[in-house]
Design an enzyme around this catalytic site. Structure first.
Site, short mmCIF file in Angstrom:
data_model
loop_
_atom_site.label_atom_id
_atom_site.label_comp_id
_atom_site.label_asym_id
_atom_site.label_seq_id
_atom_site.Cartn_x
_atom_site.Cartn_y
_atom_site.Cartn_z
N TYR A 292 0.84 -1.20 0.00
CA TYR A 292 0.00 0.00 0.00
C TYR A 292 0.87 1.25 0.00
O TYR A 292 1.78 1.39 0.82
CB TYR A 292 -0.91 -0.01 1.23
CG TYR A 292 -2.16 0.81 1.06
CD1 TYR A 292 -3.28 0.26 0.46
CD2 TYR A 292 -2.23 2.12 1.50
CE1 TYR A 292 -4.45 1.00 0.30
CE2 TYR A 292 -3.39 2.86 1.34
CZ TYR A 292 -4.50 2.30 0.75
OH TYR A 292 -5.65 3.04 0.59
N TYR A 345 -9.58 7.29 -2.95
CA TYR A 345 -8.66 7.36 -1.79
C TYR A 345 -8.44 5.98 -1.16
O TYR A 345 -8.00 5.89 -0.01
CB TYR A 345 -9.18 8.34 -0.72
CG TYR A 345 -9.54 9.70 -1.25
CD1 TYR A 345 -8.55 10.63 -1.57
CD2 TYR A 345 -10.87 10.05 -1.46
CE1 TYR A 345 -8.88 11.87 -2.08
CE2 TYR A 345 -11.21 11.30 -1.98
CZ TYR A 345 -10.21 12.20 -2.27
OH TYR A 345 -10.54 13.43 -2.78
#
Lengths: 399, 139
Positions: A292, A345
């Site tokens: 991530y 997001y």
């Protein structure tokens, strides 16, 4: 994996290993990054149909549905919109960008236990050009003690980055290496939002947005999403496409610990070992990792927390192209959230999909890891002061 | 940046946290402490999330602390959208908790981790003031 749980009076012992009891048989990333004419629900439907087509399955085969529940009434609104009529299992866990890694872990548990047979996980988002509203409702417990001070995701990751630099000597150049590797990979992805390779000097020349983080330390903001299909090994064996086994899953929440927050590590220190133990492998066994990358610092901290290097050594580990194809640990070969895609997001779904591509041997030839047998996908959801880390270990079925 | 011109959105005050906010209005930093294990709790709660005891006492803290980390945010959101830049920080209170705040009345480019700071209370509506900090000047 056998777990002993000691309650006050009794000891429970049970087998919870999911290792290879569920398989990802379909994966689809929406090709769009800027979709002003679509609604979020349209994107959910498009990626659902895309993943089902990839798997060779039909809409009415789906009996388990997983989504974050941010759109409408939990999973119910989207089940209706997409047209899922035979659902007997649903889960709308919401842990920000790590939600989708949780969903795949939960879907594996559901299909392994027979609660459903064909599970659909979807993400769809429309955010570009829309001013981001308040992250949280004013009655969220922490809100009165943070929001009035101008708390933002960017701001708290910057606080974590500065503290990491202070405690471990991490440098801006080391952060920049993460972006440079992502941009190198993104040039081979025709759908990536940012395809131009950048240099360390270009990253360091970009303006501060919240020091020590610069503009090029931050991920992109995109529309879009993706979907995956999880099913049993038996069903997977009857499908034409190559399946990817779910070997291990771990998730954990870390927060401010009643005001004793340590910003230098994430909940990957717990989710990682759980996933590795379930898969019965170690970080050294991983051929490819989707890490991530909401910000460059997220990657360095996560590499440390997952055990790819010692705590504090993420910067040194990532130097000299180590994270690029051909390096010691190729990560985010699609260009990652830093260059390719970070829909709404939340980058977790895209992390899973690129790991599936690598294990199927279907990444772009310039970034395909040779003989990729074991991959890791990791999500970081929330902020860095309170977050849910989720880790998946995925394996090629024939290896 | 002096800091008093920063936005000061009114926080939602509920009965559980009212003693804290009443303190800020009076210029006092009131914190809850567990009546069983003495843990100083942040953010304020009326039970102890460390030991599970359901009673706390409120006491006045020194308002002194040191900077754990800080950043100059140049891209504010919400109430800070029009604020060109501001210092967001975590401060370690002498009493233990690490609290989110702004550092004001400072040259932001000269701040250091570990620097000593003291509490400043900035009005935020009728029922609360925001707990901000300024460096303690040493001659």
């Amino acid at each position: 994996m056998t777990i002993n749980v000691q309650l006050s009076q009794c000891v429970l012992e049970y087998d919870v290993s999911l290792n290879a009891k569920a398989v990802i048989v379909g994966a689809y990333e929406h090709p769009g990054r800027d979709l002003p004419d679509r609604s979020a629900q349209q994107i959910h439907a498009e990626v659902a149909l895309g993943a089902l087509a990839d798997a060779g399955l039909n809409l009415q085969d789906v009996d388990g549905f997983f989504c974050t529940g941010q759109l409408g009434f939990g999973a119910i609104s989207l089940a209706e919109y997409i047209g899922l009529k035979h659902l007997r299992y649903t889960d709308s866990t919401f842990t920000g960008g790590s939600s989708y890694l949780c969903h795949v872990g939960h879907a594996a548990l559901a299909v392994a236990s027979g609660k459903c047979r064909i599970a659909l996980v979807t993400q769809g988002a429309r955010v570009r050009g829309i001013v981001r509203g308040a992250k949280l409702a004013p009655d969220t417990p922490e809100y009165p003690f943070e929001a009035p001070y101008g708390e933002t995701n960017l701001g708290i990751y910057a606080l974590a980055a500065r503290r990491h630099m202070y405690e471990y000597g991490t440098t801006a150049r080391q952060l920049a290496e993460v972006k440079v590797a992502a941009s190198y990979h993104a040039q081979f992805n025709p759908n990536a939002l940012l395809r131009k390779p950048v240099t360390i000097e270009e990253v360091l020349a970009s303006p501060f947005v919240a020091d020590p983080l610069r503009r090029l330390d931050c991920c992109v903001v995109t529309d879009g999403g993706g979907a995956v299909i999880v099913t049993t090994p038996e069903i997977a064996a009857g499908l034409k496409r190559q399946g990817v086994e779910i070997r291990g899953h771990g998730e954990a929440i870390k927060h401010t610990m009643s005001g004793r927050l340590d910003m230098t590590y994430t909940a990957a220190v717990w989710s990682g070992p759980a996933a590795f133990e379930e898969a019965m492998v170690t970080p050294a066994d991983i051929d490819y990792a989707s890490i991530y990358d909401s910000f460059t610092i997220t990657v360095l901290m996560t590499l440390e927390d997952l055990g790819f290097c010692k705590k504090g050594q993420g910067g040194a580990f990532s130097a000299d192209g180590a994270l690029r194809i051909g390096g010691r640990l190729p990560i985010n070969t699609d260009g990652g959230g830093l260059c390719n895609n970070h829909p709404g997001y939340q980058g977790g779904m895209i992390k899973i999909i690129e790991a599936v591509r690598q294990l199927r041997g279907e990444a772009h030839p310039e970034v395909q890891v040779k003989n990729c047998r074991l991959a890791l996908a990791h999500g970081t959801g929330g902020g860095i002061s309170r977050l849910c880390s989720a880790t998946l270990i995925l394996g090629r079925g024939d290896a | 940046m002096s800091g008093f011109e920063l936005p000061a959105p009114s926080p939602l005050v509920v009965p559980e946290t009212q003693p804290f906010w009443e303190g800020t209005k009076a210029g006092r930093l009131m914190l809850p402490r567990c009546l069983r294990c003495s843990f100083v709790i942040w953010y304020p709660r009326q039970f102890c999330p460390e030991c599970g005891h359901n009673a706390v006492e409120w006491f006045e803290a020194t308002g002194r602390g040191s900077i754990y980390s800080f950043t100059i945010v140049r891209r504010g959101e919400g109430a800070y959208r029009e604020t060109p830049s501001y210092v967001l920080a975590f401060v370690d209170l002498h009493e233990g908790p690490r609290v989110m705040t702004n550092i004001i009345d400072c040259d932001a480019t000269q701040l250091q981790i570990g620097e000593s700071v003291s509490a400043v209370f900035c009005d935020a509506g009728d029922s609360a003031a925001l707990l901000r900090f300024r460096p303690i000047l040493t001659e």
